[in-house]
Design a protein around this motif. Structure first.
Motif, PDB file in Angstrom:
ATOM      1  N   VAL A  47      12.310   7.132   1.812  1.00 29.01           N
ATOM      2  CA  VAL A  47      11.779   7.345   0.553  1.00 29.01           C
ATOM      3  C   VAL A  47      10.248   7.146   0.264  1.00 29.01           C
ATOM      4  N   LEU A  48       9.743   6.208   1.062  1.00 27.23           N
ATOM      5  CA  LEU A  48       8.350   5.752   1.107  1.00 27.23           C
ATOM      6  C   LEU A  48       7.405   6.997   1.476  1.00 27.23           C
ATOM      7  N   GLN A  49       8.141   7.539   2.643  1.00 21.63           N
ATOM      8  CA  GLN A  49       7.239   8.407   3.507  1.00 21.63           C
ATOM      9  C   GLN A  49       7.159   9.678   2.855  1.00 21.63           C
ATOM     10  N   LYS A  50       8.370  10.012   2.099  1.00 20.06           N
ATOM     11  CA  LYS A  50       8.413  11.420   1.193  1.00 20.06           C
ATOM     12  C   LYS A  50       7.539  11.324   0.063  1.00 20.06           C
ATOM     13  N   MET A  51       7.343  10.151  -0.628  1.00 19.13           N
ATOM     14  CA  MET A  51       6.518   9.899  -1.414  1.00 19.13           C
ATOM     15  C   MET A  51       5.080   9.976  -1.105  1.00 19.13           C
ATOM     16  N   ILE A  52       4.723   9.371   0.128  1.00 19.10           N
ATOM     17  CA  ILE A  52       3.361   9.733   0.680  1.00 19.10           C
ATOM     18  C   ILE A  52       2.923  11.037   0.770  1.00 19.10           C
ATOM     19  N   LYS A  53       3.876  11.847   1.411  1.00 17.30           N
ATOM     20  CA  LYS A  53       3.760  13.278   2.003  1.00 17.30           C
ATOM     21  C   LYS A  53       3.380  14.197   0.547  1.00 17.30           C
ATOM     22  N   GLN A  54       4.223  13.510  -0.463  1.00 17.55           N
ATOM     23  CA  GLN A  54       4.072  14.567  -1.762  1.00 17.55           C
ATOM     24  C   GLN A  54       2.613  14.295  -2.171  1.00 17.55           C
ATOM     25  N   ARG A  55       2.380  12.970  -2.237  1.00 13.15           N
ATOM     26  CA  ARG A  55       1.073  12.499  -2.841  1.00 13.15           C
ATOM     27  C   ARG A  55      -0.382  13.174  -2.003  1.00 13.15           C
ATOM     28  N   ARG A  56      -0.213  13.316  -0.931  1.00 15.44           N
ATOM     29  CA  ARG A  56      -1.091  13.863  -0.004  1.00 15.44           C
ATOM     30  C   ARG A  56      -1.147  15.289  -0.328  1.00 15.44           C
ATOM     31  N   GLU A  57       0.084  15.979  -0.507  1.00 12.81           N
ATOM     32  CA  GLU A  57      -0.028  17.412  -0.802  1.00 12.81           C
ATOM     33  C   GLU A  57      -0.864  17.295  -2.382  1.00 12.81           C
ATOM     34  N   SER A  58      -0.455  16.734  -3.098  1.00 12.00           N
ATOM     35  CA  SER A  58      -1.213  16.644  -4.630  1.00 12.00           C
ATOM     36  C   SER A  58      -2.688  16.433  -4.492  1.00 12.00           C
ATOM     37  N   ILE A  59      -2.980  15.397  -3.615  1.00  5.89           N
ATOM     38  CA  ILE A  59      -4.528  15.164  -3.320  1.00  5.89           C
ATOM     39  C   ILE A  59      -5.448  16.724  -2.961  1.00  5.89           C
ATOM     40  N   ALA A  60      -4.559  17.151  -2.132  1.00  4.19           N
ATOM     41  CA  ALA A  60      -5.139  18.258  -1.392  1.00  4.19           C
ATOM     42  C   ALA A  60      -5.541  19.388  -2.548  1.00  4.19           C
ATOM     43  N   MET A  61      -4.222  19.654  -3.361  1.00  2.05           N
ATOM     44  CA  MET A  61      -4.435  20.626  -4.561  1.00  2.05           C
ATOM     45  C   MET A  61      -5.194  19.983  -5.623  1.00  2.05           C
TER      46      MET A  61
ATOM     47  N   ALA B  78      -7.234  13.083  -8.132  1.00  9.26           N
ATOM     48  CA  ALA B  78      -6.957  12.903  -6.384  1.00  9.26           C
ATOM     49  C   ALA B  78      -7.217  11.535  -6.237  1.00  9.26           C
ATOM     50  N   ALA B  79      -8.112  10.911  -6.749  1.00  9.27           N
ATOM     51  CA  ALA B  79      -8.402   9.505  -6.574  1.00  9.27           C
ATOM     52  C   ALA B  79      -7.190   8.745  -7.287  1.00  9.27           C
ATOM     53  N   GLN B  80      -6.473   9.048  -8.203  1.00  6.83           N
ATOM     54  CA  GLN B  80      -5.527   8.389  -8.624  1.00  6.83           C
ATOM     55  C   GLN B  80      -4.449   8.328  -7.575  1.00  6.83           C
ATOM     56  N   GLU B  81      -4.020   9.462  -7.161  1.00  5.61           N
ATOM     57  CA  GLU B  81      -3.094   9.862  -6.103  1.00  5.61           C
ATOM     58  C   GLU B  81      -3.364   9.180  -4.928  1.00  5.61           C
ATOM     59  N   ALA B  82      -4.595   9.129  -4.384  1.00  7.17           N
ATOM     60  CA  ALA B  82      -5.071   8.276  -3.267  1.00  7.17           C
ATOM     61  C   ALA B  82      -4.742   6.834  -3.475  1.00  7.17           C
ATOM     62  N   SER B  83      -5.114   6.051  -4.572  1.00 10.73           N
ATOM     63  CA  SER B  83      -4.740   4.746  -4.679  1.00 10.73           C
ATOM     64  C   SER B  83      -3.365   4.435  -4.869  1.00 10.73           C
ATOM     65  N   GLU B  84      -2.162   5.432  -5.066  1.00  6.00           N
ATOM     66  CA  GLU B  84      -0.994   5.232  -5.080  1.00  6.00           C
ATOM     67  C   GLU B  84      -0.518   5.341  -3.628  1.00  6.00           C
ATOM     68  N   VAL B  85      -1.113   6.410  -3.000  1.00  5.65           N
ATOM     69  CA  VAL B  85      -0.906   6.224  -1.510  1.00  5.65           C
ATOM     70  C   VAL B  85      -1.017   5.099  -0.795  1.00  5.65           C
ATOM     71  N   ALA B  86      -2.368   4.175  -1.095  1.00  9.44           N
ATOM     72  CA  ALA B  86      -2.526   3.231  -0.474  1.00  9.44           C
ATOM     73  C   ALA B  86      -1.725   1.889  -0.895  1.00  9.44           C
ATOM     74  N   ILE B  87      -1.001   2.180  -1.972  1.00 12.56           N
ATOM     75  CA  ILE B  87      -0.129   1.105  -2.547  1.00 12.56           C
ATOM     76  C   ILE B  87       1.347   1.219  -1.973  1.00 12.56           C
ATOM     77  N   ILE B  88       1.694   2.514  -1.688  1.00 10.68           N
ATOM     78  CA  ILE B  88       2.878   2.963  -1.098  1.00 10.68           C
ATOM     79  C   ILE B  88       2.808   2.508   0.266  1.00 10.68           C
ATOM     80  N   GLU B  89       1.855   2.757   1.048  1.00 11.48           N
ATOM     81  CA  GLU B  89       1.530   2.445   2.390  1.00 11.48           C
ATOM     82  C   GLU B  89       1.629   0.852   2.625  1.00 11.48           C
ATOM     83  N   GLU B  90       1.366   0.284   1.604  1.00 16.23           N
ATOM     84  CA  GLU B  90       1.501  -1.337   1.899  1.00 16.23           C
ATOM     85  C   GLU B  90       3.049  -1.725   2.521  1.00 16.23           C
ATOM     86  N   PHE B  91       3.728  -1.197   1.721  1.00 18.86           N
ATOM     87  CA  PHE B  91       5.105  -1.594   1.889  1.00 18.86           C
ATOM     88  C   PHE B  91       5.884  -0.820   3.199  1.00 18.86           C
TER      89      PHE B  91
END
Length: 151
Positions: free
Chosen positions: A55-69, A79-92
């Motif tokens: 689930v976490l990996q899927k969420m990160i993938k979705q956010r990276r796609e959103s960042i690019a868009m 994009a910065a908001q999405e990047a901060s969410e990616v950083a939080i998700i990656e912690e886990f």
């Protein structure tokens, strides 16, 4: 368990008044709960940490796609908001293998399965996912498997 650390992080973020972190952790827990509900109807049993990692990996993938868009659309603040969410998700996420170790693991799977051409890619990818799903970014793994089979 990852789920327990997420719940503890939610409580800590709420007590600390960290609204962005609280929102991100709540979102993660909601996605996990959605996945739990999906799995109720299936007969397959899956390890809890493996499911949470997926689930976490899927969420990160979705956010990276959103960042690019967002970056293409000139929306740097989103994009910065999405990047901060990616950083939080990656912690886990459990520790990921570095590229060298991931390629070595893929090479081992290729050797064990006897794969010799790109026709065997599906078989190799299934085995890599079964053994290393929580340790390897599967979006990068497909490219590495292609290289291993072509080379």
């Amino acid at each position: 368990m990852i789920r327990d650390s997420l719940k503890a992080a939610q409580v800590a973020a709420m007590k600390g008044g960290d609204k962005p972190r609280t929102a991100a952790v709540r979102l993660i827990l909601a996605k996990i709960k959605d996945r739990d509900i999906e799995l109720r109807t299936s007969s397959a049993t899956i390890d809890d940490d493996a499911m949470v990692t997926e689930v976490l990996q899927k969420m990160i993938k979705q956010r990276r796609e959103s960042i690019a868009m967002y970056e293409q659309g000139g929306r740097a603040e989103l994009a910065a908001q999405e990047a901060s969410e990616v950083a939080i998700i990656e912690e886990f996420l459990p520790a990921q293998l570095d590229e060298t170790a991931a390629r070595a693991a893929i090479a081992a799977v290729v050797a064990e399965t006897g794969a010799s051409s790109l026709k065997d890619m599906g078989k190799v990818m299934a085995e890599v996912k079964a053994r290393h799903a929580s340790e390897i970014d599967m979006s990068k793994a497909s490219g590495w498997v292609k290289e291993a089979l072509a080379g």
